[in-house]
Design an enzyme around this catalytic site. Structure first.
Site, PDB file in Angstrom:
ATOM      1  N   ASP A   1       0.875  -1.161   0.000  1.00 46.23           N
ATOM      2  CA  ASP A   1       0.000   0.000   0.000  1.00 46.23           C
ATOM      3  C   ASP A   1       0.931   1.236   0.000  1.00 46.23           C
ATOM      4  OD1 ASP A   1      -2.112   1.859   0.781  1.00 46.23           O
ATOM      5  OD2 ASP A   1      -1.212   1.755   2.784  1.00 46.23           O
TER       6      ASP A   1
ATOM      7  N   ASP B   1       0.062   5.119   1.123  1.00 48.04           N
ATOM      8  CA  ASP B   1      -0.090   5.998   2.294  1.00 48.04           C
ATOM      9  C   ASP B   1      -0.034   5.220   3.596  1.00 48.04           C
ATOM     10  OD1 ASP B   1      -0.552   8.652   1.181  1.00 48.04           O
ATOM     11  OD2 ASP B   1      -2.385   7.807   0.341  1.00 48.04           O
TER      12      ASP B   1
HETATM   13  O1  M1P Z   1      -4.328   5.900  -0.411  1.00 51.82           O
HETATM   14  C1  M1P Z   1      -5.317   6.162   0.522  1.00 51.82           C
HETATM   15  C2  M1P Z   1      -6.215   7.308   0.092  1.00 51.82           C
HETATM   16  O2  M1P Z   1      -5.438   8.477  -0.134  1.00 51.82           O
HETATM   17  C3  M1P Z   1      -6.168   9.623  -0.404  1.00 51.82           C
HETATM   18  O3  M1P Z   1      -7.008   9.881   0.687  1.00 51.82           O
HETATM   19  P1  M1P Z   1      -7.082  11.302   1.453  1.00 51.82           P
HETATM   20  O4  M1P Z   1      -6.857  12.360   0.447  1.00 51.82           O
HETATM   21  O5  M1P Z   1      -8.455  11.275   2.058  1.00 51.82           O
HETATM   22  O6  M1P Z   1      -5.995  11.265   2.505  1.00 51.82           O
HETATM   23  C4  M1P Z   1      -7.044   9.470  -1.617  1.00 51.82           C
HETATM   24  O7  M1P Z   1      -6.259   9.502  -2.779  1.00 51.82           O
HETATM   25  C5  M1P Z   1      -7.839   8.166  -1.562  1.00 51.82           C
HETATM   26  O8  M1P Z   1      -8.422   7.919  -2.812  1.00 51.82           O
HETATM   27  C6  M1P Z   1      -6.979   7.002  -1.182  1.00 51.82           C
HETATM   28  O9  M1P Z   1      -7.764   5.838  -1.012  1.00 51.82           O
END
Ligand code: M1P
Length: 254
Positions: free
Chosen positions: A20, A22
């Site tokens: 993953d 983030d």
């Molecule tokens: O990768 C996790 C999420 O990252 C972003 O979320 P947010 O902007 O709410 O922090 C988005 O790109 C989301 O689509 C994605 O699932």
């Protein structure tokens, strides 16, 4: 060249490790560290590597760098609805073709009305981001600043704004097989049920990998890593942050 040959130079040619983005390779919507880049480059001599993020490819370029197509064997944006193998784009499906304009317009109208009625301290812009395999909905708006993003996350955690929004959408659009997934800080993703991160696994099949590892931080039920993490064909690793990912990799592939 046969697929098997393409990964034959790796120490474990039958193994692929997916990550993953983030919270796993980078802090949320932030940049990859040099330590992580070095760890991945070393890992790539041992196994095939890939990332599978909910975000679109533009955001992954921002976070992981301009050479992602060269640095990873598999690049899966939007859960794999945008997919690359060894730098080559693979065929895919699209959300708008799946849902059709009539239902899509109803969904957009409902979302915009719902956000208009939300009493939150800050609203910015880009409340709906239209992507290839999904849409992303954000009550504050995607072009808020980093500070505003962090504030919203706390505000939402205390009040369950996104949770309630998702419940309202589920009730209104129960006739459509849609999944609503809260994967980040300020938004949630909407896509056809089944187009979660397990979608990308179909692209690994032709290479015949015997072991598929996955690292993610949102592996709990309801998190956007849950389905792939708990898929029977996958060896799942739950991590708390990028440093944790590096630590586990060090133990698995010393
Ligand atoms: O990768 C996790 C999420 O990252 C972003 O979320 P947010 O902007 O709410 O922090 C988005 O790109 C989301 O689509 C994605 O699932």
């Amino acid at each position: 060249m046969s697929p098997v040959t393409e990964f034959a130079n790796r120490q474990y040619p039958d193994t692929v490790v997916l990550f993953d983005v983030d919270g796993t390779l980078t802090p949320a919507r932030n940049f990859v560290s040099k330590e992580m880049k070095d760890t991945l480059a070393k890992l790539r001599t041992k196994v095939a590597i890939g990332f599978v993020g909910g975000s679109d490819l533009v955001k992954q370029y921002e976070q992981l760098g301009s050479t992602i197509l060269e640095d990873f064997d598999f690049c899966f944006a939007e859960n794999g609805l945008t997919a690359y193998r060894l730098g080559e784009k693979l065929a895919s499906q699209s959300f708008i073709e799946w849902i059709g304009d009539e239902e899509y317009n109803k969904l957009v109208n409902f979302v915009l009305r719902y956000i208009a009625d939300m009493d939150i301290p800050k609203k910015r812009g880009t409340f709906i981001e239209f992507r290839n395999g999904m849409i992303n909905i954000s009550p504050i708006g995607r072009n808020c600043s980093r500070e505003e993003r962090n504030e919203f996350e706390k505000y939402d955690l205390a009040r369950g704004l996104r949770k309630n929004f998702v419940e309202a959408l589920k009730a209104e659009f129960s006739h459509l097989a849609l999944t609503f997934s809260i994967g980040g800080q300020i938004s949630f993703d909407v896509f056809p049920t089944g187009w979660d991160k397990t979608y990308c696994l179909r692209y690994l099949k032709p290479d015949g990998f015997k072991k598929i590892h996955f690292f993610g931080d949102k592996t709990f039920k309801g998190g956007n890593d849950y389905e792939i993490y708990s898929d029977p064909s996958v060896i799942g690793h739950a991590v708390t942050c990028p440093e944790d990912t590096i630590r586990i990799l060090g133990e698995l592939f010393p």
